[in-house]
Design a protein around this motif. Structure first.
Motif, PDB file in Angstrom:
ATOM      1  N   ALA A  45      -4.067  14.933   0.940  1.00 29.60           N
ATOM      2  CA  ALA A  45      -4.668  13.758   1.697  1.00 29.60           C
ATOM      3  C   ALA A  45      -3.885  12.406   1.581  1.00 29.60           C
ATOM      4  O   ALA A  45      -3.782  11.728   2.316  1.00 29.60           O
ATOM      5  N   ARG A  46      -3.224  12.121   0.150  1.00 31.20           N
ATOM      6  CA  ARG A  46      -2.457  11.312  -0.143  1.00 31.20           C
ATOM      7  C   ARG A  46      -1.265  11.332   0.819  1.00 31.20           C
ATOM      8  O   ARG A  46      -0.696  10.069   1.124  1.00 31.20           O
ATOM      9  N   GLU A  47      -0.517  12.293   0.858  1.00 33.28           N
ATOM     10  CA  GLU A  47       0.765  12.267   1.736  1.00 33.28           C
ATOM     11  C   GLU A  47       0.203  12.207   3.172  1.00 33.28           C
ATOM     12  O   GLU A  47       1.088  11.398   3.809  1.00 33.28           O
ATOM     13  N   THR A  48      -0.782  12.582   3.581  1.00 31.01           N
ATOM     14  CA  THR A  48      -1.200  12.158   5.008  1.00 31.01           C
ATOM     15  C   THR A  48      -1.461  10.791   5.077  1.00 31.01           C
ATOM     16  O   THR A  48      -1.145   9.876   6.048  1.00 31.01           O
ATOM     17  N   GLN A  49      -2.016  10.135   4.217  1.00 30.77           N
ATOM     18  CA  GLN A  49      -2.339   8.568   4.264  1.00 30.77           C
ATOM     19  C   GLN A  49      -0.985   7.937   4.167  1.00 30.77           C
ATOM     20  O   GLN A  49      -0.597   6.886   4.605  1.00 30.77           O
ATOM     21  N   LEU A  50      -0.050   8.370   3.376  1.00 28.03           N
ATOM     22  CA  LEU A  50       1.404   7.759   3.225  1.00 28.03           C
ATOM     23  C   LEU A  50       1.964   7.707   4.418  1.00 28.03           C
ATOM     24  O   LEU A  50       2.526   6.715   4.874  1.00 28.03           O
ATOM     25  N   GLU A  51       2.063   9.059   5.293  1.00 27.23           N
ATOM     26  CA  GLU A  51       2.842   8.923   6.545  1.00 27.23           C
ATOM     27  C   GLU A  51       1.974   8.036   7.514  1.00 27.23           C
ATOM     28  O   GLU A  51       2.741   7.564   8.344  1.00 27.23           O
ATOM     29  N   THR A  52       0.811   8.029   7.346  1.00 28.59           N
ATOM     30  CA  THR A  52       0.290   7.208   8.369  1.00 28.59           C
ATOM     31  C   THR A  52       0.337   5.446   8.208  1.00 28.59           C
ATOM     32  O   THR A  52       0.763   4.817   9.189  1.00 28.59           O
ATOM     33  N   LEU A  53       0.506   5.139   6.999  1.00 32.32           N
ATOM     34  CA  LEU A  53       1.032   3.808   6.517  1.00 32.32           C
ATOM     35  C   LEU A  53       2.415   3.581   6.867  1.00 32.32           C
ATOM     36  O   LEU A  53       2.842   2.473   7.614  1.00 32.32           O
ATOM     37  N   ARG A  54       3.152   4.446   6.620  1.00 32.06           N
ATOM     38  CA  ARG A  54       4.434   4.398   7.116  1.00 32.06           C
ATOM     39  C   ARG A  54       4.685   4.474   8.620  1.00 32.06           C
ATOM     40  O   ARG A  54       5.541   3.632   9.101  1.00 32.06           O
ATOM     41  N   ARG A  56       0.959  -0.978  -0.001  1.00 33.69           N
ATOM     42  CA  ARG A  56      -0.173   0.022  -0.136  1.00 33.69           C
ATOM     43  C   ARG A  56       0.787   1.242   0.039  1.00 33.69           C
ATOM     44  O   ARG A  56       0.558   2.235  -0.648  1.00 33.69           O
ATOM     45  N   ILE A  57       2.086   1.150   0.689  1.00 32.60           N
ATOM     46  CA  ILE A  57       3.020   2.423   0.671  1.00 32.60           C
ATOM     47  C   ILE A  57       3.461   2.636  -0.858  1.00 32.60           C
ATOM     48  O   ILE A  57       3.356   4.056  -1.089  1.00 32.60           O
ATOM     49  N   LEU A  58       3.957   1.617  -1.420  1.00 33.72           N
ATOM     50  CA  LEU A  58       4.376   1.678  -2.819  1.00 33.72           C
ATOM     51  C   LEU A  58       3.194   2.408  -3.676  1.00 33.72           C
ATOM     52  O   LEU A  58       3.641   3.084  -4.579  1.00 33.72           O
ATOM     53  N   SER A  59       1.919   2.041  -3.654  1.00 34.55           N
ATOM     54  CA  SER A  59       0.870   2.586  -4.403  1.00 34.55           C
ATOM     55  C   SER A  59       0.526   3.676  -4.038  1.00 34.55           C
ATOM     56  O   SER A  59       0.438   4.594  -5.020  1.00 34.55           O
ATOM     57  N   VAL A  60       0.602   4.245  -2.716  1.00 35.59           N
ATOM     58  CA  VAL A  60       0.312   5.633  -2.412  1.00 35.59           C
ATOM     59  C   VAL A  60       1.561   6.699  -2.762  1.00 35.59           C
ATOM     60  O   VAL A  60       1.169   7.628  -3.257  1.00 35.59           O
ATOM     61  N   GLU A  61       2.701   6.040  -2.831  1.00 38.43           N
ATOM     62  CA  GLU A  61       3.920   6.627  -3.120  1.00 38.43           C
ATOM     63  C   GLU A  61       3.850   7.069  -4.668  1.00 38.43           C
ATOM     64  O   GLU A  61       4.226   8.134  -5.198  1.00 38.43           O
TER      65      GLU A  61
END
Length: 433
Positions: free
Chosen positions: A208-217, A175-180
């Motif tokens: 929104a996508r960057e926030t989601q990315l940091e949450t997943l990380r 999911r991190i790769l996809s959001v990146e």
């Protein structure tokens, strides 16, 4: 036509090149075999280590002490060797020790020598000293750490678990790769956006996508941290920290001087004036020796010194699991609801009282005294008459209390009655004239 000369320099050179190529191929095949063999040897070594760990795990660790060794099943050590999976190891154990403060320092030192560290601590003092320590250790040292902590004292409880989070980590990574990739596309689109409205929409989506990315990380880092370090929660309690005493009160009919029929019953009906024996059983149901017993009952008007000793020594010390039985002989003259209170002082193994500690128990039973029947005596008749007069007086007082708030109505009623009579007389005089 030119004849073929086997001694031509060109032919010799080609032959030498072919020989060198064959030798190089043989050497590379030997290296590959050696590498394969070395890898196989390395795998065999790892398996051997795992096997040794498993064999060692089949026995009960010496650190689990006698508490678990006396159980039905022996404790089994965890297999924590690498299996190519992401596993979170956790454990919690409760150990009873003689001195909580000293044991806390010892536990911290034992874990430190393994490369672990103290992650958290919560300590309470007397009268129930307790220390809850949270340790982080490497997974390979997980079982060794449990053994060392268990050796501090008597293991009361132990719980271990292993949570395989491999799929969760792989899913988060995907999911991190996809959001990146989505973030990169949005950034490119941001650079080529023409209108202000489009820029605002793209920027909002990008945030929104960057926030989601940091949450997943962050979730991935948390899981990886838990995998990289096992967690052990150690609860240290005093070995003699749970004193308890239980009191059972029963009764039976008659006197025998020795309490021979104790235990009795808790629902006894006794004829008025009959003899009865009340039994008091004192049980040490805690884990601490008890002494200095005090027993009293204000209803029966007795204390421990007044009682018959059936068995045991109420003036001495009783160990956990031991019992004392004492009894009192009474004459039942009325219904009785006993209120027996027992107290004791817990002591350590040297017989010294535990500071600030005491235990107590209060027990109540009802002894129903029944009238044996027959003609009532003069005193009983007099008592009944006095009781009737007392009840009649209570009724009169109650009636007076009810009427008192309305006393102001009496003069008004009298005035109205006088007026009616006056008018009646005037009417009679007018008729007579």
């Amino acid at each position: 036509m030119r004849r073929w000369n086997p001694r031509s320099p060109w032919l010799i050179a080609i032959f030498l090149l072919a020989v060198i190529a064959l030798i190089a191929g043989a050497c590379s095949g030997s290296d590959s075999s050696d590498t394969t063999f070395a890898a196989a040897s390395a795998d065999t070594t790892v398996v051997g280590e795992s096997t040794r760990t498993t064999v060692a795990a089949s026995g009960a660790p010496a650190s689990d002490n006698d508490a678990l060794e006396r159980g039905v099943v022996a404790p089994v050590a965890f297999q924590v060797s690498s299996i190519g999976r992401d596993v979170i190891f956790t454990a919690d154990l409760t150990v009873a020790v003689t001195d909580v403060a000293v044991a806390s320092d010892t536990a911290t030192r034992k874990i430190s020598t393994l490369g672990g560290f103290l992650f958290g601590e919560r300590t309470t003092g007397a009268p129930n000293p307790t220390s809850i320590l949270t340790f982080k250790v490497f997974p390979d040292d997980f079982q060794e750490a449990l053994d060392r902590l268990g050796s501090l004292g008597e293991v009361r409880t132990k719980n271990r678990s292993a949570d395989d989070v491999t799929e969760r980590i792989v899913d988060l990574q995907s999911r991190i790769l996809s959001v990146e990739a989505s973030v990169e596309r949005l950034r490119e689109l941001m650079g080529s956006a023409g209108g202000v409205k489009i820029v605002v929409q793209v920027e909002t989506e990008l945030v929104a996508r960057e926030t989601q990315l940091e949450t997943l990380r962050g979730q991935l880092r948390t899981l990886e941290d838990h995998v990289s370090l096992a967690t052990i929660v150690l609860t240290l309690t005093e070995a003699l920290s749970q004193p308890r005493v239980e009191l059972m009160v029963t009764a039976y009919l008659g006197h025998d001087g020795i309490g021979a029929s104790c235990h009795g019953r808790t629902d006894l009906a006794i004829e008025e004036g009959s003899d009865a024996t009340v039994c008091f059983e004192i049980l040490n149901v805690g884990d601490t020796p008890l002494t200095n017993f005090e027993l009293n009952d204000p209803v029966l008007d007795l204390s421990l010194e007044d009682l018959i000793v059936v068995f045991g020594d109420p003036t001495g010390t009783i160990e956990p699991g031991e019992t004392i039985m004492v009894a009192a002989e009474i004459v039942a003259e009325r219904d009785l609801r006993t209120q027996t209170r027992l107290s004791a002082v817990p002591v350590n193994q040297d017989g010294q009282p535990l500071a600030g500690r005491s235990v107590a128990n209060t027990t109540t039973i009802f002894l129903n005294v029944v009238d044996p029947g027959g003609v009532a005596s003069f005193s009983e008749g007099l008592s009944a008459s006095l009781g009737f007069l007392a009840n009649l007086g209570r009724v009169l007082i109650l009636a007076l209390g009810v009427a008192l708030p309305f006393i102001w109505l009496v003069p008004i009623a009298m005035w109205l009655l006088w007026r009616l009579r006056s008018r009646s007389r005037e009417s009679d005089l007018a008729t007579a004239d």
